[in-house]
Design a protein around this motif. Structure first.
Motif, PDB file in Angstrom:
ATOM      1  N   MET A   1       0.831  -1.190   0.000  1.00 33.61           N
ATOM      2  CA  MET A   1       0.000   0.000   0.000  1.00 33.61           C
ATOM      3  C   MET A   1       0.875   1.252   0.000  1.00 33.61           C
ATOM      4  N   LEU A   2       0.484   2.218  -0.811  1.00 34.61           N
ATOM      5  CA  LEU A   2       1.142   3.525  -0.816  1.00 34.61           C
ATOM      6  C   LEU A   2       0.204   4.514  -0.129  1.00 34.61           C
ATOM      7  N   GLU A   3       0.751   5.303   0.784  1.00 37.44           N
ATOM      8  CA  GLU A   3      -0.075   6.261   1.518  1.00 37.44           C
ATOM      9  C   GLU A   3       0.650   7.594   1.635  1.00 37.44           C
ATOM     10  N   ALA A   4      -0.076   8.662   1.373  1.00 37.24           N
ATOM     11  CA  ALA A   4       0.442  10.014   1.572  1.00 37.24           C
ATOM     12  C   ALA A   4      -0.327  10.657   2.714  1.00 37.24           C
ATOM     13  N   GLN A   5       0.407  11.218   3.660  1.00 37.87           N
ATOM     14  CA  GLN A   5      -0.211  11.867   4.809  1.00 37.87           C
ATOM     15  C   GLN A   5       0.223  13.326   4.867  1.00 37.87           C
ATOM     16  N   ASN A   6      -0.751  14.194   4.620  1.00 32.70           N
ATOM     17  CA  ASN A   6      -0.555  15.637   4.797  1.00 32.70           C
ATOM     18  C   ASN A   6       0.644  16.184   4.018  1.00 32.70           C
ATOM     19  N   ILE A   7       0.805  15.737   2.774  1.00 33.75           N
ATOM     20  CA  ILE A   7       1.957  16.218   2.017  1.00 33.75           C
ATOM     21  C   ILE A   7       1.636  17.555   1.337  1.00 33.75           C
ATOM     22  N   THR A   8       2.627  18.415   1.350  1.00 35.81           N
ATOM     23  CA  THR A   8       2.532  19.732   0.744  1.00 35.81           C
ATOM     24  C   THR A   8       3.668  19.869  -0.263  1.00 35.81           C
ATOM     25  N   GLY A   9       3.338  20.426  -1.428  1.00 35.74           N
ATOM     26  CA  GLY A   9       4.350  20.571  -2.468  1.00 35.74           C
ATOM     27  C   GLY A   9       4.333  21.945  -3.095  1.00 35.74           C
ATOM     28  N   SER A  10       5.510  22.399  -3.499  1.00 34.08           N
ATOM     29  CA  SER A  10       5.640  23.688  -4.169  1.00 34.08           C
ATOM     30  C   SER A  10       6.698  23.577  -5.255  1.00 34.08           C
ATOM     31  N   ARG A  11       6.708  24.578  -6.140  1.00 34.21           N
ATOM     32  CA  ARG A  11       7.718  24.654  -7.195  1.00 34.21           C
ATOM     33  C   ARG A  11       8.076  26.120  -7.380  1.00 34.21           C
ATOM     34  N   SER A  12       9.358  26.425  -7.271  1.00 32.33           N
ATOM     35  CA  SER A  12       9.836  27.813  -7.411  1.00 32.33           C
ATOM     36  C   SER A  12       9.049  28.754  -6.511  1.00 32.33           C
ATOM     37  N   GLU A  13       8.881  28.318  -5.273  1.00 29.33           N
ATOM     38  CA  GLU A  13       8.200  29.087  -4.231  1.00 29.33           C
ATOM     39  C   GLU A  13       6.704  29.257  -4.474  1.00 29.33           C
ATOM     40  N   GLN A  14       6.161  28.598  -5.509  1.00 32.21           N
ATOM     41  CA  GLN A  14       4.725  28.620  -5.762  1.00 32.21           C
ATOM     42  C   GLN A  14       4.092  27.390  -5.115  1.00 32.21           C
ATOM     43  N   LEU A  15       3.167  27.608  -4.185  1.00 32.45           N
ATOM     44  CA  LEU A  15       2.480  26.504  -3.532  1.00 32.45           C
ATOM     45  C   LEU A  15       1.583  25.798  -4.539  1.00 32.45           C
ATOM     46  N   LEU A  16       1.725  24.491  -4.635  1.00 33.24           N
ATOM     47  CA  LEU A  16       0.946  23.706  -5.584  1.00 33.24           C
ATOM     48  C   LEU A  16      -0.202  22.957  -4.918  1.00 33.24           C
ATOM     49  N   PHE A  17       0.092  22.293  -3.809  1.00 35.24           N
ATOM     50  CA  PHE A  17      -0.948  21.599  -3.059  1.00 35.24           C
ATOM     51  C   PHE A  17      -0.529  21.544  -1.600  1.00 35.24           C
ATOM     52  N   TRP A  60       5.278   3.496   2.363  1.00 33.53           N
ATOM     53  CA  TRP A  60       5.141   2.282   1.543  1.00 33.53           C
ATOM     54  C   TRP A  60       4.990   1.107   2.497  1.00 33.53           C
ATOM     55  N   ASP A  61       3.858   0.438   2.426  1.00 37.61           N
ATOM     56  CA  ASP A  61       3.553  -0.668   3.337  1.00 37.61           C
ATOM     57  C   ASP A  61       3.778  -0.266   4.793  1.00 37.61           C
ATOM     58  N   GLY A  62       3.368   0.963   5.116  1.00 39.69           N
ATOM     59  CA  GLY A  62       3.418   1.439   6.495  1.00 39.69           C
ATOM     60  C   GLY A  62       4.736   2.022   6.940  1.00 39.69           C
ATOM     61  N   VAL A  63       5.741   2.045   6.066  1.00 35.68           N
ATOM     62  CA  VAL A  63       7.070   2.558   6.411  1.00 35.68           C
ATOM     63  C   VAL A  63       7.348   3.803   5.579  1.00 35.68           C
ATOM     64  N   PRO A  64       7.848   4.889   6.183  1.00 36.51           N
ATOM     65  CA  PRO A  64       8.210   6.065   5.381  1.00 36.51           C
ATOM     66  C   PRO A  64       9.190   5.691   4.275  1.00 36.51           C
ATOM     67  N   ILE A  65       8.957   6.189   3.071  1.00 43.04           N
ATOM     68  CA  ILE A  65       9.808   5.765   1.956  1.00 43.04           C
ATOM     69  C   ILE A  65      11.265   6.179   2.172  1.00 43.04           C
ATOM     70  N   ALA A  66      11.503   7.220   2.969  1.00 39.74           N
ATOM     71  CA  ALA A  66      12.882   7.603   3.277  1.00 39.74           C
ATOM     72  C   ALA A  66      13.599   6.542   4.096  1.00 39.74           C
ATOM     73  N   ASP A  67      12.841   5.667   4.770  1.00 38.05           N
ATOM     74  CA  ASP A  67      13.428   4.622   5.609  1.00 38.05           C
ATOM     75  C   ASP A  67      13.487   3.266   4.915  1.00 38.05           C
ATOM     76  N   CYS A  68      12.984   3.176   3.682  1.00 43.34           N
ATOM     77  CA  CYS A  68      13.014   1.883   2.961  1.00 43.34           C
ATOM     78  C   CYS A  68      13.294   2.141   1.483  1.00 43.34           C
ATOM     79  N   GLU A  69      14.252   3.022   1.211  1.00 38.99           N
ATOM     80  CA  GLU A  69      14.484   3.482  -0.157  1.00 38.99           C
ATOM     81  C   GLU A  69      14.791   2.344  -1.128  1.00 38.99           C
ATOM     82  N   SER A  70      15.686   1.442  -0.743  1.00 40.15           N
ATOM     83  CA  SER A  70      16.077   0.370  -1.659  1.00 40.15           C
ATOM     84  C   SER A  70      14.884  -0.537  -1.976  1.00 40.15           C
ATOM     85  N   GLU A  71      14.169  -0.937  -0.936  1.00 43.21           N
ATOM     86  CA  GLU A  71      13.008  -1.797  -1.134  1.00 43.21           C
ATOM     87  C   GLU A  71      11.947  -1.090  -1.972  1.00 43.21           C
TER      88      GLU A  71
END
Length: 206
Positions: A1-17, A60-71
Protein backbone atom coordinates in the motif's frame (compact mmCIF):
# COMPACT_ATOMS: atom_id res chain seq x y z
CA UNK A 1 0.00 0.00 0.00
CA UNK A 2 1.14 3.53 -0.82
CA UNK A 3 -0.07 6.26 1.52
CA UNK A 4 0.44 10.01 1.57
CA UNK A 5 -0.21 11.87 4.81
CA UNK A 6 -0.56 15.64 4.80
CA UNK A 7 1.96 16.22 2.02
CA UNK A 8 2.53 19.73 0.74
CA UNK A 9 4.35 20.57 -2.47
CA UNK A 10 5.64 23.69 -4.17
CA UNK A 11 7.72 24.65 -7.20
CA UNK A 12 9.84 27.81 -7.41
CA UNK A 13 8.20 29.09 -4.23
CA UNK A 14 4.73 28.62 -5.76
CA UNK A 15 2.48 26.50 -3.53
CA UNK A 16 0.95 23.71 -5.58
CA UNK A 17 -0.95 21.60 -3.06
CA UNK A 18 -1.27 21.49 0.70
CA UNK A 19 -2.02 18.71 3.23
CA UNK A 20 -2.82 16.13 0.57
CA UNK A 21 -3.94 12.71 1.86
CA UNK A 22 -4.65 9.50 -0.06
CA UNK A 23 -4.11 5.75 -0.09
CA UNK A 24 -3.45 3.45 -3.05
CA UNK A 25 -4.24 -0.21 -2.44
CA UNK A 26 -3.55 -3.31 -4.55
CA UNK A 27 -5.81 -3.50 -7.63
CA UNK A 28 -6.45 0.26 -7.50
CA UNK A 29 -5.68 3.03 -9.94
CA UNK A 30 -5.62 6.68 -8.96
CA UNK A 31 -5.90 9.40 -11.59
CA UNK A 32 -4.18 12.70 -10.85
CA UNK A 33 -6.19 15.48 -12.51
CA UNK A 34 -5.69 19.20 -12.78
CA UNK A 35 -4.79 22.03 -15.16
CA UNK A 36 -1.27 22.55 -16.45
CA UNK A 37 0.92 23.80 -13.63
CA UNK A 38 -1.25 22.36 -10.87
CA UNK A 39 1.50 20.03 -9.66
CA UNK A 40 0.65 16.67 -11.24
CA UNK A 41 4.21 15.89 -12.31
CA UNK A 42 5.60 17.28 -9.07
CA UNK A 43 3.35 14.92 -7.12
CA UNK A 44 4.51 11.89 -9.12
CA UNK A 45 8.14 12.89 -8.64
CA UNK A 46 7.52 13.11 -4.90
CA UNK A 47 5.90 9.68 -4.89
CA UNK A 48 8.90 8.11 -6.60
CA UNK A 49 11.35 9.85 -4.26
CA UNK A 50 12.96 12.23 -6.74
CA UNK A 51 11.89 15.27 -4.73
CA UNK A 52 10.79 15.55 -1.11
CA UNK A 53 7.53 17.06 0.06
CA UNK A 54 7.75 20.41 1.80
CA UNK A 55 5.92 18.73 4.66
CA UNK A 56 4.13 15.46 5.34
CA UNK A 57 5.16 11.85 4.84
CA UNK A 58 4.81 9.20 2.13
CA UNK A 59 4.59 5.60 3.32
CA UNK A 60 5.14 2.28 1.54
CA UNK A 61 3.55 -0.67 3.34
CA UNK A 62 3.42 1.44 6.49
CA UNK A 63 7.07 2.56 6.41
CA UNK A 64 8.21 6.06 5.38
CA UNK A 65 9.81 5.76 1.96
CA UNK A 66 12.88 7.60 3.28
CA UNK A 67 13.43 4.62 5.61
CA UNK A 68 13.01 1.88 2.96
CA UNK A 69 14.48 3.48 -0.16
CA UNK A 70 16.08 0.37 -1.66
CA UNK A 71 13.01 -1.80 -1.13
CA UNK A 72 10.68 0.93 -2.36
CA UNK A 73 12.66 1.69 -5.52
CA UNK A 74 12.65 -2.00 -6.41
CA UNK A 75 8.88 -2.01 -6.05
CA UNK A 76 8.14 0.92 -8.35
CA UNK A 77 8.34 1.76 -12.02
CA UNK A 78 8.21 5.41 -13.06
CA UNK A 79 7.62 6.56 -16.61
CA UNK A 80 7.93 10.33 -16.87
CA UNK A 81 7.60 12.75 -19.76
CA UNK A 82 11.18 12.17 -20.95
CA UNK A 83 10.71 8.37 -21.26
CA UNK A 84 14.05 7.51 -19.60
CA UNK A 85 15.61 5.92 -22.67
CA UNK A 86 19.07 6.55 -24.15
CA UNK A 87 19.08 8.03 -27.64
CA UNK A 88 22.41 6.48 -28.65
CA UNK A 89 21.20 2.97 -27.77
CA UNK A 90 18.79 0.92 -29.83
CA UNK A 91 15.32 0.08 -28.55
CA UNK A 92 16.49 -3.46 -27.78
CA UNK A 93 19.66 -2.28 -26.04
CA UNK A 94 17.65 0.06 -23.82
CA UNK A 95 15.43 -2.79 -22.65
CA UNK A 96 18.36 -5.18 -22.28
CA UNK A 97 20.00 -2.65 -19.97
CA UNK A 98 16.98 -2.56 -17.65
CA UNK A 99 16.59 -6.33 -17.90
CA UNK A 100 20.15 -6.79 -16.62
CA UNK A 101 20.17 -4.23 -13.83
CA UNK A 102 16.83 -5.42 -12.45
CA UNK A 103 17.75 -9.11 -12.83
CA UNK A 104 14.36 -9.63 -14.41
CA UNK A 105 14.96 -13.28 -15.32
CA UNK A 106 11.36 -14.34 -14.78
CA UNK A 107 9.87 -11.44 -16.73
CA UNK A 108 9.26 -11.29 -20.49
CA UNK A 109 12.49 -10.88 -22.39
CA UNK A 110 13.32 -7.52 -23.99
CA UNK A 111 12.45 -8.99 -27.38
CA UNK A 112 9.09 -10.21 -26.10
CA UNK A 113 8.38 -6.84 -24.51
CA UNK A 114 9.01 -5.07 -27.81
CA UNK A 115 6.73 -7.56 -29.55
CA UNK A 116 3.94 -6.84 -27.05
CA UNK A 117 4.20 -3.10 -27.83
CA UNK A 118 4.26 -3.88 -31.56
CA UNK A 119 7.75 -2.42 -31.92
CA UNK A 120 9.81 -5.42 -33.03
CA UNK A 121 10.68 -3.58 -36.23
CA UNK A 122 12.38 -0.88 -34.15
CA UNK A 123 14.61 -3.23 -32.15
CA UNK A 124 17.90 -2.31 -33.83
CA UNK A 125 17.28 1.38 -34.51
CA UNK A 126 18.99 3.95 -32.23
CA UNK A 127 16.26 5.63 -30.24
CA UNK A 128 17.33 9.13 -31.32
CA UNK A 129 15.86 8.32 -34.74
CA UNK A 130 12.47 7.23 -33.41
CA UNK A 131 9.35 9.38 -33.42
CA UNK A 132 7.87 10.61 -30.14
CA UNK A 133 5.21 7.89 -30.26
CA UNK A 134 7.77 5.17 -30.99
CA UNK A 135 9.95 6.31 -28.08
CA UNK A 136 6.88 6.19 -25.85
CA UNK A 137 6.18 2.61 -26.89
CA UNK A 138 9.75 1.61 -26.02
CA UNK A 139 9.41 3.30 -22.63
CA UNK A 140 6.13 1.49 -21.94
CA UNK A 141 7.71 -1.82 -22.92
CA UNK A 142 10.01 -1.32 -19.94
CA UNK A 143 7.05 -1.89 -17.62
CA UNK A 144 6.84 -5.48 -18.79
CA UNK A 145 10.35 -6.41 -17.69
CA UNK A 146 10.29 -4.74 -14.28
CA UNK A 147 8.84 -6.67 -11.37
CA UNK A 148 7.20 -3.54 -9.97
CA UNK A 149 4.10 -3.52 -7.77
CA UNK A 150 3.60 0.23 -8.17
CA UNK A 151 3.42 1.99 -11.52
CA UNK A 152 3.74 5.80 -11.57
CA UNK A 153 2.86 6.99 -15.06
CA UNK A 154 3.00 10.62 -16.20
CA UNK A 155 0.72 11.00 -19.24
CA UNK A 156 1.28 7.39 -20.36
CA UNK A 157 -0.71 7.87 -23.57
CA UNK A 158 1.16 10.98 -24.69
CA UNK A 159 2.20 10.72 -28.35
CA UNK A 160 0.60 7.31 -28.85
CA UNK A 161 -1.74 6.45 -31.70
CA UNK A 162 -5.00 4.63 -31.08
CA UNK A 163 -3.48 1.17 -31.49
CA UNK A 164 -0.73 1.87 -28.97
CA UNK A 165 -3.20 3.41 -26.52
CA UNK A 166 -5.18 0.18 -26.53
CA UNK A 167 -2.03 -1.86 -25.91
CA UNK A 168 -0.96 0.33 -22.97
CA UNK A 169 -4.49 0.35 -21.57
CA UNK A 170 -4.48 -3.46 -21.62
CA UNK A 171 -1.08 -3.52 -19.87
CA UNK A 172 -2.42 -1.35 -17.05
CA UNK A 173 -5.51 -3.54 -16.68
CA UNK A 174 -3.35 -6.67 -16.48
CA UNK A 175 -1.12 -5.04 -13.89
CA UNK A 176 -4.08 -4.09 -11.72
CA UNK A 177 -5.57 -7.54 -12.15
CA UNK A 178 -2.33 -9.00 -10.76
CA UNK A 179 -2.65 -6.99 -7.51
CA UNK A 180 -0.62 -4.08 -8.84
CA UNK A 181 -1.12 -0.40 -8.01
CA UNK A 182 -1.07 2.46 -10.47
CA UNK A 183 -1.07 6.25 -10.13
CA UNK A 184 -1.30 8.12 -13.41
CA UNK A 185 -1.81 11.56 -14.83
CA UNK A 186 -3.79 11.55 -18.06
CA UNK A 187 -5.79 13.81 -20.31
CA UNK A 188 -7.21 10.71 -21.99
CA UNK A 189 -10.49 9.20 -20.76
CA UNK A 190 -9.68 5.99 -18.91
CA UNK A 191 -12.05 3.19 -17.97
CA UNK A 192 -10.82 1.06 -15.08
CA UNK A 193 -13.88 1.32 -12.87
CA UNK A 194 -13.71 -2.40 -12.09
CA UNK A 195 -10.43 -1.69 -10.28
CA UNK A 196 -11.74 0.88 -7.80
CA UNK A 197 -10.59 3.95 -9.70
CA UNK A 198 -10.08 7.09 -7.63
CA UNK A 199 -9.19 10.67 -8.49
CA UNK A 200 -6.93 13.30 -6.98
CA UNK A 201 -7.94 16.71 -8.25
CA UNK A 202 -5.22 19.35 -8.00
CA UNK A 203 -5.84 23.06 -8.47
CA UNK A 204 -3.57 26.01 -8.14
CA UNK A 205 -3.19 26.64 -4.41
CA UNK A 206 -3.06 30.16 -3.07
Amino acid sequence: MLEAQNITGSRSEQLLFRDLNFQALPREIIYVRGPNGAGKTTLLRMLCGLVRPDSGTIFWDGVPIADCESEYHRALAYIGHDNGIKGDMTALENLQFFHRIYCAHSRPSPTQALERLDTSNLAHIPCRYLSAGQKRRVAMARLLILNARLWLLDEPFSGLDESARHIVSDLVAEHLGSDGLCIATSHQPLDYEQFGAKEINLGMAS
